[in-house]
Design a protein around this motif. Structure first.
Motif, PDB file in Angstrom:
ATOM      1  N   LEU A   1       0.804  -1.218   0.000  1.00  0.00           N
ATOM      2  CA  LEU A   1       0.000   0.000   0.000  1.00  0.00           C
ATOM      3  C   LEU A   1       0.834   1.264   0.000  1.00  0.00           C
ATOM      4  N   MET A   2       2.123   1.165   0.207  1.00  0.00           N
ATOM      5  CA  MET A   2       2.977   2.350   0.163  1.00  0.00           C
ATOM      6  C   MET A   2       3.096   2.937  -1.240  1.00  0.00           C
ATOM      7  N   GLU A   3       2.607   2.226  -2.235  1.00  0.00           N
ATOM      8  CA  GLU A   3       2.567   2.781  -3.582  1.00  0.00           C
ATOM      9  C   GLU A   3       1.655   4.002  -3.654  1.00  0.00           C
ATOM     10  N   PHE A   4       0.676   4.090  -2.734  1.00  0.00           N
ATOM     11  CA  PHE A   4      -0.259   5.201  -2.730  1.00  0.00           C
ATOM     12  C   PHE A   4       0.247   6.396  -1.936  1.00  0.00           C
ATOM     13  N   PHE A   5       1.458   6.338  -1.409  1.00  0.00           N
ATOM     14  CA  PHE A   5       2.020   7.418  -0.613  1.00  0.00           C
ATOM     15  C   PHE A   5       3.318   7.899  -1.255  1.00  0.00           C
ATOM     16  N   ASP A   6       3.648   9.134  -0.943  1.00  0.00           N
ATOM     17  CA  ASP A   6       4.880   9.722  -1.462  1.00  0.00           C
ATOM     18  C   ASP A   6       6.078   9.139  -0.716  1.00  0.00           C
ATOM     19  N   ILE A   7       7.275   9.363  -1.255  1.00  0.00           N
ATOM     20  CA  ILE A   7       8.472   8.878  -0.571  1.00  0.00           C
ATOM     21  C   ILE A   7       8.610   9.588   0.773  1.00  0.00           C
ATOM     22  N   LYS A   8       9.243   8.929   1.711  1.00  0.00           N
ATOM     23  CA  LYS A   8       9.250   9.423   3.088  1.00  0.00           C
ATOM     24  C   LYS A   8       9.998  10.735   3.253  1.00  0.00           C
ATOM     25  N   LYS A   9      10.972  11.010   2.420  1.00  0.00           N
ATOM     26  CA  LYS A   9      11.718  12.253   2.582  1.00  0.00           C
ATOM     27  C   LYS A   9      10.874  13.479   2.237  1.00  0.00           C
ATOM     28  N   ASN A  10       9.725  13.300   1.578  1.00  0.00           N
ATOM     29  CA  ASN A  10       8.847  14.422   1.234  1.00  0.00           C
ATOM     30  C   ASN A  10       7.673  14.575   2.197  1.00  0.00           C
ATOM     31  N   TRP A  11       7.585  13.740   3.225  1.00  0.00           N
ATOM     32  CA  TRP A  11       6.433  13.792   4.114  1.00  0.00           C
ATOM     33  C   TRP A  11       6.384  15.083   4.928  1.00  0.00           C
ATOM     34  N   ASN A  12       7.503  15.556   5.392  1.00  0.00           N
ATOM     35  CA  ASN A  12       7.539  16.752   6.239  1.00  0.00           C
ATOM     36  C   ASN A  12       7.968  18.002   5.482  1.00  0.00           C
ATOM     37  N   GLU A  13       8.032  17.915   4.161  1.00  0.00           N
ATOM     38  CA  GLU A  13       8.436  19.062   3.364  1.00  0.00           C
ATOM     39  C   GLU A  13       7.250  20.008   3.153  1.00  0.00           C
ATOM     40  N   THR A  14       7.555  21.299   3.110  1.00  0.00           N
ATOM     41  CA  THR A  14       6.530  22.309   2.838  1.00  0.00           C
ATOM     42  C   THR A  14       6.563  22.792   1.403  1.00  0.00           C
TER      43      THR A  14
ATOM     44  N   LEU B   1       1.166   8.661 -15.025  1.00  0.00           N
ATOM     45  CA  LEU B   1       0.419   9.801 -14.513  1.00  0.00           C
ATOM     46  C   LEU B   1      -0.760   9.356 -13.652  1.00  0.00           C
ATOM     47  N   LEU B   2      -1.392   8.255 -14.023  1.00  0.00           N
ATOM     48  CA  LEU B   2      -2.494   7.738 -13.211  1.00  0.00           C
ATOM     49  C   LEU B   2      -2.018   7.328 -11.829  1.00  0.00           C
ATOM     50  N   LYS B   3      -0.872   6.674 -11.780  1.00  0.00           N
ATOM     51  CA  LYS B   3      -0.298   6.292 -10.498  1.00  0.00           C
ATOM     52  C   LYS B   3       0.077   7.534  -9.678  1.00  0.00           C
ATOM     53  N   GLU B   4       0.638   8.536 -10.335  1.00  0.00           N
ATOM     54  CA  GLU B   4       1.000   9.768  -9.644  1.00  0.00           C
ATOM     55  C   GLU B   4      -0.232  10.496  -9.124  1.00  0.00           C
ATOM     56  N   ARG B   5      -1.291  10.511  -9.901  1.00  0.00           N
ATOM     57  CA  ARG B   5      -2.515  11.168  -9.454  1.00  0.00           C
ATOM     58  C   ARG B   5      -3.116  10.472  -8.245  1.00  0.00           C
ATOM     59  N   ASN B   6      -3.151   9.146  -8.247  1.00  0.00           N
ATOM     60  CA  ASN B   6      -3.665   8.408  -7.093  1.00  0.00           C
ATOM     61  C   ASN B   6      -2.825   8.688  -5.851  1.00  0.00           C
TER      62      ASN B   6
ATOM     63  N   LEU C   1      -1.048  11.438  -5.231  1.00  0.00           N
ATOM     64  CA  LEU C   1      -1.273  12.811  -4.784  1.00  0.00           C
ATOM     65  C   LEU C   1      -2.619  12.959  -4.084  1.00  0.00           C
ATOM     66  N   LEU C   2      -3.646  12.315  -4.612  1.00  0.00           N
ATOM     67  CA  LEU C   2      -4.958  12.390  -3.960  1.00  0.00           C
ATOM     68  C   LEU C   2      -4.935  11.714  -2.596  1.00  0.00           C
ATOM     69  N   THR C   3      -4.183  10.616  -2.481  1.00  0.00           N
ATOM     70  CA  THR C   3      -4.064   9.958  -1.182  1.00  0.00           C
ATOM     71  C   THR C   3      -3.319  10.843  -0.186  1.00  0.00           C
ATOM     72  N   MET C   4      -2.245  11.459  -0.623  1.00  0.00           N
ATOM     73  CA  MET C   4      -1.490  12.346   0.259  1.00  0.00           C
ATOM     74  C   MET C   4      -2.308  13.583   0.636  1.00  0.00           C
ATOM     75  N   GLU C   5      -3.110  14.082  -0.284  1.00  0.00           N
ATOM     76  CA  GLU C   5      -3.958  15.224   0.038  1.00  0.00           C
ATOM     77  C   GLU C   5      -4.981  14.874   1.102  1.00  0.00           C
ATOM     78  N   GLN C   6      -5.612  13.705   0.990  1.00  0.00           N
ATOM     79  CA  GLN C   6      -6.577  13.271   1.989  1.00  0.00           C
ATOM     80  C   GLN C   6      -5.892  12.993   3.330  1.00  0.00           C
ATOM     81  N   GLU C   7      -4.699  12.430   3.285  1.00  0.00           N
ATOM     82  CA  GLU C   7      -3.961  12.144   4.521  1.00  0.00           C
ATOM     83  C   GLU C   7      -3.587  13.443   5.239  1.00  0.00           C
ATOM     84  N   CYS C   8      -3.138  14.441   4.478  1.00  0.00           N
ATOM     85  CA  CYS C   8      -2.814  15.736   5.091  1.00  0.00           C
ATOM     86  C   CYS C   8      -4.059  16.414   5.652  1.00  0.00           C
ATOM     87  N   TYR C   9      -5.183  16.234   4.975  1.00  0.00           N
ATOM     88  CA  TYR C   9      -6.434  16.823   5.473  1.00  0.00           C
ATOM     89  C   TYR C   9      -6.861  16.185   6.789  1.00  0.00           C
TER      90      TYR C   9
END
Length: 253
Positions: free
Chosen positions: A41-54, A82-87, A89-97
């Motif tokens: 399931l980590m395919e739906f998340f960004d790499i860890k070094k970008n988690w705390n980046e602004t 691009l489809l994988k990247e969009r999924n 980004l949407l997952t990271m957006e919901q997680e940040c929300y």
């Protein structure tokens, strides 16, 4: 001769047990590149070094001219990237929300969607060109102007149905038997809708007129021909005669 054959057999056994030697034996060690495969399931998340980046630096979207020179295979691969990247980004957006954090660079989603839309446009252009070459037609669904249930004009793409239109009792009752086009409710709605459109156009004309008046007031020596070309719907002569356009000087007109 036998020694050469035995040496070749030993090399084959070595290659069978050590797959990495196959690449080295073919001389493709430098040209071959493989990415790390992650099937969780980590395919739906960004790499860890970008988690705390602004602020995450990203590129622009793919342009139409760049996509037109690519093959169908490359467009197919790029679409799934691009489809994988969009999924992701949407997952990271919901997680940040949910975590009440700031989602860095939300314009990345818009860039991915723009790139995917451009790919669809390029594929559509190629399909139209292919059908025109083979059959003389575009291959697109025919579109006609129809009137919907509320009396407004809209574009309708024709589709195939399992029963003809005249046998569809639900469609006949809605459009013919009930007389929705001539009902008082539709006429009232259409009258109010036209009134709203008229008010919006009137307000837009007034905004342009006031803007032109202020420009003439601040810059009395400006080129009126360019101003008229910039605002073709505004009466420049009427704006010059307005009292609001006169500054603290003697008017020249």
């Amino acid at each position: 001769m036998n020694s050469i054959f035995l040496k070749a057999v030993r090399n084959i056994k070595t290659l069978q047990y050590f797959p990495t030697n196959v690449v080295r034996a073919c001389g493709a060690t430098k040209s071959l590149h493989t990415t790390n495969v992650r099937n969780d399931l980590m395919e739906f998340f960004d790499i860890k070094k970008n988690w705390n980046e602004t602020n995450i630096r990203v590129g622009r979207a793919w342009k139409l001219d760049e996509l037109r020179i690519k093959s169908n295979t490359d467009l197919h691969k790029l679409w799934y990237v691009l489809l994988k990247e969009r999924n992701m980004l949407l997952t990271m957006e919901q997680e940040c929300y949910e975590k009440m954090n700031l989602f860095p660079n939300p314009e990345r989603i818009d860039k991915v969607k723009e790139s995917m839309d451009n790919i669809e446009k390029v594929i559509r252009e190629r399909n139209i060109a292919y059908y025109q070459l083979e059959t003389g037609e575009t291959g697109e669904r025919p579109v006609e102007d129809v009137v919907n249930l509320v009396g407004l004009q809209e574009k309708y793409e024709k589709k195939e149905y399992h029963i003809p239109r005249f046998m569809n009792t639900r469609w006949v009752q809605s459009y013919l038997d009930h007389g929705l086009f001539n009902s008082m409710a539709i006429k009232k709605f259409y009258r109010l809708y036209r009134e709203k459109q008229h008010n919006e156009e009137r307000k837009a004309r007034n905004r342009d007129m006031n803007h032109v008046i202020q420009l003439i007031k601040r810059f009395p020596d400006m080129d009126m021909e360019k101003l008229k070309a910039e605002y073709p719907n505004v009466d420049i002569e009427k704006a010059k005669r307005s009292r609001k356009s006169r500054g603290h000087y003697v008017p020249k007109y």
